[in-house]
Scaffold this motif. Structure first.
Motif, short mmCIF file in Angstrom:
data_model
loop_
_atom_site.label_atom_id
_atom_site.label_comp_id
_atom_site.label_asym_id
_atom_site.label_seq_id
_atom_site.Cartn_x
_atom_site.Cartn_y
_atom_site.Cartn_z
N ARG A 200 0.86 -1.19 0.00
CA ARG A 200 0.00 0.00 0.00
C ARG A 200 0.89 1.23 0.00
N ILE A 201 0.69 2.13 -0.95
CA ILE A 201 1.49 3.35 -1.02
C ILE A 201 1.10 4.28 0.12
N VAL A 202 2.07 4.60 0.95
CA VAL A 202 1.85 5.52 2.07
C VAL A 202 2.11 6.95 1.63
N ASP A 203 3.15 7.12 0.83
CA ASP A 203 3.52 8.46 0.37
C ASP A 203 4.33 8.33 -0.91
N ILE A 204 4.09 9.23 -1.83
CA ILE A 204 4.90 9.31 -3.04
C ILE A 204 5.07 10.79 -3.38
N ARG A 205 6.28 11.20 -3.57
CA ARG A 205 6.54 12.62 -3.81
C ARG A 205 7.87 12.82 -4.53
N GLY A 206 8.11 14.04 -4.97
CA GLY A 206 9.34 14.37 -5.65
C GLY A 206 10.19 15.33 -4.82
N THR A 207 11.41 15.51 -5.27
CA THR A 207 12.30 16.49 -4.64
C THR A 207 13.30 16.98 -5.69
N ASP A 208 14.05 18.00 -5.35
CA ASP A 208 15.08 18.56 -6.24
C ASP A 208 14.45 18.99 -7.57
N TYR A 209 13.50 19.91 -7.49
CA TYR A 209 12.72 20.31 -8.65
C TYR A 209 13.49 21.21 -9.62
N VAL A 210 14.48 21.92 -9.11
CA VAL A 210 15.30 22.76 -10.01
C VAL A 210 16.70 22.16 -10.00
N HIS A 211 16.86 21.11 -10.79
CA HIS A 211 18.12 20.36 -10.78
C HIS A 211 19.09 20.96 -11.80
N LEU A 212 20.16 21.57 -11.28
CA LEU A 212 21.21 22.13 -12.13
C LEU A 212 22.53 21.46 -11.82
N HIS A 213 23.40 21.42 -12.78
CA HIS A 213 24.74 20.88 -12.55
C HIS A 213 25.41 21.74 -11.47
N PRO A 214 26.09 21.10 -10.50
CA PRO A 214 26.73 21.85 -9.41
C PRO A 214 27.63 22.99 -9.87
N LYS A 215 28.32 22.81 -10.99
CA LYS A 215 29.19 23.87 -11.51
C LYS A 215 28.39 25.11 -11.86
N ILE A 216 27.23 24.93 -12.46
CA ILE A 216 26.37 26.05 -12.82
C ILE A 216 25.85 26.75 -11.57
N THR A 217 25.41 25.95 -10.60
CA THR A 217 24.89 26.51 -9.35
C THR A 217 25.94 27.34 -8.63
N ARG A 218 27.18 26.81 -8.58
CA ARG A 218 28.25 27.54 -7.89
C ARG A 218 28.67 28.79 -8.65
N PHE A 219 28.81 28.67 -9.97
CA PHE A 219 29.30 29.79 -10.77
C PHE A 219 28.35 30.99 -10.69
N PHE A 220 27.05 30.73 -10.78
CA PHE A 220 26.07 31.82 -10.75
C PHE A 220 25.51 32.07 -9.34
N ARG A 221 26.05 31.36 -8.35
CA ARG A 221 25.64 31.53 -6.95
C ARG A 221 24.13 31.41 -6.78
N LEU A 222 23.62 30.30 -7.30
CA LEU A 222 22.17 30.08 -7.32
C LEU A 222 21.68 29.14 -6.21
#
Length: 254
Positions: A200-222
Motif C-alpha cells: 500500500r502506497i503511504v507516500d509518493i513525492r518528488g524532490t530537487d525540482y530545479v536540478h542544475l549541474h553543481p558547476k552552474i549553481t556555484r558559478f552563478f551563486r544560485l
C-alpha cells in the motif's frame, strides 16, 4: 604540460572529497527525501532492522547505526563495501552495522526478515529491476515498509542524464558505484512497480525540482534560490511527478 599533470591529481582529489563530504553528511536530495518520508511513521530507529540495498559507501547505514538501529548495507560493488567497512570503523559503529556484497535481484535473506528496506538511486542501474523489487517485498516483514528513490527523467534531470550519457560518469564515482548503465524511470513507472506487489502506497513525492549541474549553481551563486524554489514546489502535490528524484514509501499488507 608538466605543471598541468601535477595539478590534475590534486584536482581529482578535491572533487572526490567534495563528493564524499556530500555523501557522509546525507546532503544528497534523495537521502533527505527518505528521511522526510520515514519521519511520520518511524518515531525512532532504535531496535529496528533496516536494510539498505545499493548502500554504496554505507553512509545511510552508518546514520541508522548512530540512531541505535540495526543496519545492514548491501551492494554489488566490492570496492564500495570495503570503503563502507572502513567508514563504519572510523565512525565507531562497526559493531552495529553489517555490509554484504550481493546482487539486489537475489537477496541473501529469509522471507519477512526486515522491518524497513531502503534503496536510493539503485533500481535504475538494475536490468531486471522488477525482480529486485520483488525481492524487496519478499523479505519485508508483514508490517514493514519499503522506501526507495529513483531519478526521474521527466524533469530537469534529463539534461544532466544526456551529459553523462555523452561524457560518462567521473572515475572517482565509478570506482565505488555501479553506474555503467541507467534505465529510465518516471512517476508512473514507480507507481506501477509498487502496485505489482502486495503493498500500500503511504507516500509518493518528488524532490530537487530545479536540478542544475553543481558547476552552474556555484558559478552563478544560485544555491539559495534553487533550494527556495525547489522546497516550495515540493509542497505542491500537483508537481510531485516533476522532481528530479521520486520517492515512494509503501507498507506491506500481507
Amino acid at each position: 604540460m608538466q605543471i598541468e599533470k601535477e595539478r590534475n591529481p590534486s584536482l581529482k582529489e578535491d572533487k572526490f572529497q567534495n563528493w564524499f563530504e556530500q555523501k557522509i553528511s546525507l546532503s544528497d536530495p534523495w537521502y533527505k527525501l527518505i528521511l522526510k518520508m520515514l519521519k511520520p511513521i518511524v518515531n525512532s530507529f532504535e531496535g529496528k532492522r533496516v536494510l539498505e540495498v545499493g548502500c554504496g559507501l554505507g553512509v545511510f547505514c552508518i546514520h541508522i547505526a548512530k540512531e541505535k538501529g540495526e543496519a545492514i548495507g548491501l551492494d554489488i560493488s566490492k570496492n564500495a563495501i570495503l570503503k563502507a567497512k572502513d567508514l563504519a570503523h572510523k565512525y565507531g559503529v562497526e559493531d552495529k552495522v553489517q555490509f554484504v556484497v550481493s546482487d539486489a535481484r537475489f537477496l541473501p535473506f529469509i522471507d519477512r526478515s526486515e522491518d524497513i528496506i531502503v534503496s536510493s538511486e539503485t533500481l535504475e542501474h538494475i536490468s531486471n529491476h522488477e525482480q529486485a523489487f520483488h525481492e524487496f517485498a519478499r523479505i519485508t516483514d508483514n508490517s514493514g515498509y519499503i522506501c526507495l528513490t529513483v531519478p526521474n527523467l521527466i524533469s530537469s534531470l534529463f539534461f544532466e542524464y544526456v551529459f553523462f550519457m555523452v561524457m560518462g560518469q567521473p572515475k572517482y564515482v565509478k570506482k565505488f558505484l555501479n553506474v555503467e548503465k541507467e534505465y529510465v524511470f518516471h512517476y508512473f513507472k514507480v507507481k506501477r512497480l509498487v502496485n505489482s506487489e502486495s503493498l500500500r502506497i503511504v507516500d509518493i513525492r518528488g524532490t530537487d525540482y530545479v536540478h542544475l549541474h553543481p558547476k552552474i549553481t556555484r558559478f552563478f551563486r544560485l544555491g539559495k534560490l534553487v533550494n527556495l524554489v525547489s522546497n516550495k514546489l515540493e509542497t505542491k502535490k500537483s508537481w510531485r511527478f516533476l522532481g528530479a528524484n521520486i520517492g515512494v514509501i509503501a507498507k506491506k499488507t500481507s
